[in-house]
Design a protein around this motif. Structure first.
Motif, PDB file in Angstrom:
ATOM      1  N   GLN A 301      67.240  38.893  30.540  1.00 50.60           N
ATOM      2  CA  GLN A 301      67.429  37.342  30.638  1.00 50.60           C
ATOM      3  C   GLN A 301      66.536  36.778  31.576  1.00 50.60           C
ATOM      4  OE1 GLN A 301      70.578  39.394  30.909  1.00 50.60           O
ATOM      5  NE2 GLN A 301      70.226  39.162  28.628  1.00 50.60           N
ATOM      6  N   ALA A 302      65.721  37.496  32.466  1.00 53.09           N
ATOM      7  CA  ALA A 302      64.821  36.911  33.372  1.00 53.09           C
ATOM      8  C   ALA A 302      63.635  38.041  33.313  1.00 53.09           C
ATOM      9  CB  ALA A 302      65.340  36.964  34.940  1.00 53.09           C
ATOM     10  N   ILE A 303      62.356  37.490  33.485  1.00 50.56           N
ATOM     11  CA  ILE A 303      61.436  38.589  33.123  1.00 50.56           C
ATOM     12  C   ILE A 303      60.165  38.007  34.262  1.00 50.56           C
ATOM     13  CG2 ILE A 303      59.734  39.544  31.945  1.00 50.56           C
ATOM     14  CD1 ILE A 303      62.199  38.053  30.006  1.00 50.56           C
ATOM     15  N   PHE A 304      59.877  38.747  35.176  1.00 52.73           N
ATOM     16  CA  PHE A 304      58.684  38.392  36.010  1.00 52.73           C
ATOM     17  C   PHE A 304      57.623  39.433  35.721  1.00 52.73           C
ATOM     18  CE2 PHE A 304      62.067  36.328  38.250  1.00 52.73           C
ATOM     19  CZ  PHE A 304      61.821  35.955  39.564  1.00 52.73           C
ATOM     20  N   PHE A 305      56.514  38.591  35.693  1.00 52.13           N
ATOM     21  CA  PHE A 305      55.269  39.280  35.238  1.00 52.13           C
ATOM     22  C   PHE A 305      54.252  39.408  36.469  1.00 52.13           C
ATOM     23  CE2 PHE A 305      57.163  37.397  31.499  1.00 52.13           C
ATOM     24  CZ  PHE A 305      56.786  38.244  30.586  1.00 52.13           C
ATOM     25  N   GLY A 306      54.044  40.517  36.788  1.00 52.53           N
ATOM     26  CA  GLY A 306      53.046  40.641  38.081  1.00 52.53           C
ATOM     27  C   GLY A 306      51.617  41.242  37.724  1.00 52.53           C
ATOM     28  N   THR A 307      50.675  40.647  38.177  1.00 52.08           N
ATOM     29  CA  THR A 307      49.366  41.335  38.036  1.00 52.08           C
ATOM     30  C   THR A 307      48.666  41.125  39.365  1.00 52.08           C
ATOM     31  OG1 THR A 307      47.301  41.391  36.728  1.00 52.08           O
ATOM     32  CG2 THR A 307      48.264  39.232  36.820  1.00 52.08           C
ATOM     33  N   SER A 308      47.682  42.148  39.917  1.00 47.14           N
ATOM     34  CA  SER A 308      46.799  42.025  40.985  1.00 47.14           C
ATOM     35  C   SER A 308      45.540  41.147  40.001  1.00 47.14           C
ATOM     36  CB  SER A 308      46.060  43.141  41.166  1.00 47.14           C
ATOM     37  OG  SER A 308      47.178  44.062  41.544  1.00 47.14           O
ATOM     38  N   THR A 309      44.565  40.472  40.723  1.00 43.11           N
ATOM     39  CA  THR A 309      43.538  39.794  40.444  1.00 43.11           C
ATOM     40  C   THR A 309      42.032  40.589  40.565  1.00 43.11           C
ATOM     41  OG1 THR A 309      44.557  37.832  40.913  1.00 43.11           O
ATOM     42  CG2 THR A 309      42.011  37.648  40.719  1.00 43.11           C
ATOM     43  N   LYS A 310      41.518  41.014  39.810  1.00 43.76           N
ATOM     44  CA  LYS A 310      39.912  41.537  39.831  1.00 43.76           C
ATOM     45  C   LYS A 310      39.017  40.775  39.062  1.00 43.76           C
ATOM     46  CE  LYS A 310      37.403  45.789  39.072  1.00 43.76           C
ATOM     47  NZ  LYS A 310      37.500  47.299  38.601  1.00 43.76           N
ATOM     48  N   TYR A 311      38.089  40.367  40.065  1.00 42.82           N
ATOM     49  CA  TYR A 311      36.913  39.435  39.247  1.00 42.82           C
ATOM     50  C   TYR A 311      37.701  38.078  38.531  1.00 42.82           C
ATOM     51  CZ  TYR A 311      33.944  43.321  40.613  1.00 42.82           C
ATOM     52  OH  TYR A 311      33.263  44.434  41.193  1.00 42.82           O
ATOM     53  N   ALA A 312      38.551  37.761  39.219  1.00 40.42           N
ATOM     54  CA  ALA A 312      39.281  36.330  38.578  1.00 40.42           C
ATOM     55  C   ALA A 312      40.100  36.749  37.496  1.00 40.42           C
ATOM     56  CB  ALA A 312      38.153  35.302  38.130  1.00 40.42           C
ATOM     57  N   ASP A 313      40.384  38.035  37.035  1.00 41.48           N
ATOM     58  CA  ASP A 313      41.019  38.123  36.088  1.00 41.48           C
ATOM     59  C   ASP A 313      42.212  39.064  36.213  1.00 41.48           C
ATOM     60  OD1 ASP A 313      41.792  37.985  33.239  1.00 41.48           O
ATOM     61  OD2 ASP A 313      39.714  38.589  32.463  1.00 41.48           O
ATOM     62  N   MET A 314      42.964  39.283  35.229  1.00 43.24           N
ATOM     63  CA  MET A 314      44.153  40.130  35.185  1.00 43.24           C
ATOM     64  C   MET A 314      43.713  41.620  34.886  1.00 43.24           C
ATOM     65  SD  MET A 314      46.759  38.260  32.409  1.00 43.24           S
ATOM     66  CE  MET A 314      45.577  37.935  31.303  1.00 43.24           C
ATOM     67  N   ILE A 315      44.418  42.697  35.322  1.00 40.17           N
ATOM     68  CA  ILE A 315      43.972  44.084  35.190  1.00 40.17           C
ATOM     69  C   ILE A 315      44.899  44.802  34.287  1.00 40.17           C
ATOM     70  CG2 ILE A 315      42.940  43.950  37.454  1.00 40.17           C
ATOM     71  CD1 ILE A 315      45.312  45.635  38.204  1.00 40.17           C
TER      72      ILE A 315
END
Length: 410
Positions: A301-315
């Protein structure tokens, strides 16, 4: 200004009935409202809250007909929002000897809003009392009902709770008391609770615990009817409605991490959800099959999406996952983003952009402020390098806010 209505010996309603279509929190109160201010005519005359700033001059002129304003000893402000404190500037100009009583958090706001930097303030906290000459006032902090600085005031001798926004109704009325109302007020009372208080339901329970041992014979709120009949039943409505929760909610935390810092944030988010008794699961999307991730999303019912940033983009696989979300109906689900970064953290914003293209309810600070007035919930969660102590507090507040939304939805 209306006639001054007696609540009890030496206690008077000196507020304003506003029977317009009243703009309020981006809504229109088609039944109007009242701004309830109270005068305690003791040895040290005391005002509890004022009226909306639109009626400040009228409020002061009315008081001049009742009391010499320089004799007012205290002005208590339970809540700084202008429908409560709006006439404070006007009143303070004439009530030159009055000490302004409020919570610690309210001091700066009131000084800045009404240019009161040179006035004397009395800061009170939970359980503090004030002798106003023949009556004793006890103060209770009730944060987030509905803003952080809110307090309520209890008159010990008269057993009256001056409850600020709590236990209010938005109705313009000239009956003043619930026992002489022309109609049953409970639908309006519940409607007010749902609009103002239910988003802060965990704090309602905290408030209930704080007042449960008080002998309350009357509740004098900031809006609408003063409650002097079946008082306990109105308190019970708040108690019952703030407890009614669904317990089968699930939170899913998905992440793609470069150095392990975003992974640590994901684990902390899961831990905080578990502390709130929300079933939660963390998935590294680079080590889990797409089918398994999508299945987990469909069940949460709740989804958290996490990402590091590399060269201004997702990985990693995050972008491919986001592109595949159009295969799932996300209606009714809560979404949020987080991540660690070293420079400007563009990837977190890109994830936001993808989620905006779905029908998930995307949580963000702007909407939270507009919907609740809470200014200390920061979403998306943006952590530069490793999370520090303040970052962890911010994450916890975001999780608590999300939990409250989960438990408020059917």
């Amino acid at each position: 200004m209306e006639n001054n209505i007696m609540l009890n010996k030496d206690i008077f309603w000196v507020g304003k009935v506003d029977d317009r279509d009243v703009p309020f929190h981006r809504l229109t109160l088609t039944r109007g409202t009242t701004y309830n201010s109270y005068l305690l005519m003791t040895e040290k005359p005391t005002i509890i809250d004022t009226v909306d700033m639109k009626f400040g001059r009228e409020f002061v002129e009315n008081l001049k007909n009742i009391i010499e304003l320089e004799k007012i000893a205290y002005i208590i402000i339970n809540h700084t929002e202008p429908d409560h404190s709006g006439a404070l500037g006007s009143l303070a100009t004439f009530a030159k000897n009055a000490v302004i009583v409020c919570s610690k958090l309210a001091v700066v706001e009131l000084k800045e809003m009404y240019k009161l930097h040179n006035r004397e303030f009395l800061v009170i906290g939970d359980g503090d009392t004030l002798d106003i000459g023949g009556k004793t006032l006890r103060f209770i902090e009730t944060p987030y009902l509905h803003t952080a600085e809110t307090i309520v005031t209890y008159c010990v001798e008269d057993k009256i709770l001056f409850s600020c926004d709590i236990f209010s109704t938005h109705i313009a009325n000239y009956e003043y008391f619930n026992d002489i109302a022309k109609e049953d007020i409970k639908n309006d009372y519940i409607g007010y609770y749902n609009l103002i208080m239910h988003p802060h339901r965990r704090y309602v329970q905290n408030m209930i615990q704080k007042i449960k041992d008080l002998d309350i014979k009357m509740i004098a709120p900031s809006h609408g009817f003063i409650l002097r009949e079946d008082v306990k039943s109105y308190i019970d409505i708040y108690d019952t409605m703030s407890k009614s929760t669904k317990t089968s909610k699930k939170a899913l935390i998905l992440y793609s991490s470069m150095t392990g810092r975003t992974k640590k944030i994901a684990s902390f988010i899961m831990e905080k959800f578990q502390e709130q008794n929300i079933v939660s699961e963390v998935m590294d999307i680079n080590k889990t099959s797409r089918e398994e991730v999508l299945k987990a999303i469909s069940e949460a019912q709740a989804i958290f999406f996490g990402t590091s940033t590399k060269y201004a983009d997702m990985i990693g696989n995050m972008e491919d996952l986001l592109k595949s979300l159009n295969t799932i109906n996300l209606e009714g689900k809560l979404g949020a983003t987080f991540g660690s970064y070293g420079w400007s953290g563009e990837a977190i914003e890109v994830v936001q952009d993808y989620l905006k293209q779905t029908n998930i309810k995307l949580l963000n600070t702007s909407d939270i402020i507009k919907g609740t007035g809470m200014i200390d919930v920061q979403l998306p969660i943006r952590i530069r390098f490793a999370a520090n102590e303040e970052d962890l507090k911010n994450i916890e507040r975001a999780v608590i806010y999300t939990t409250d939304l989960l438990l408020s939805t059917i």
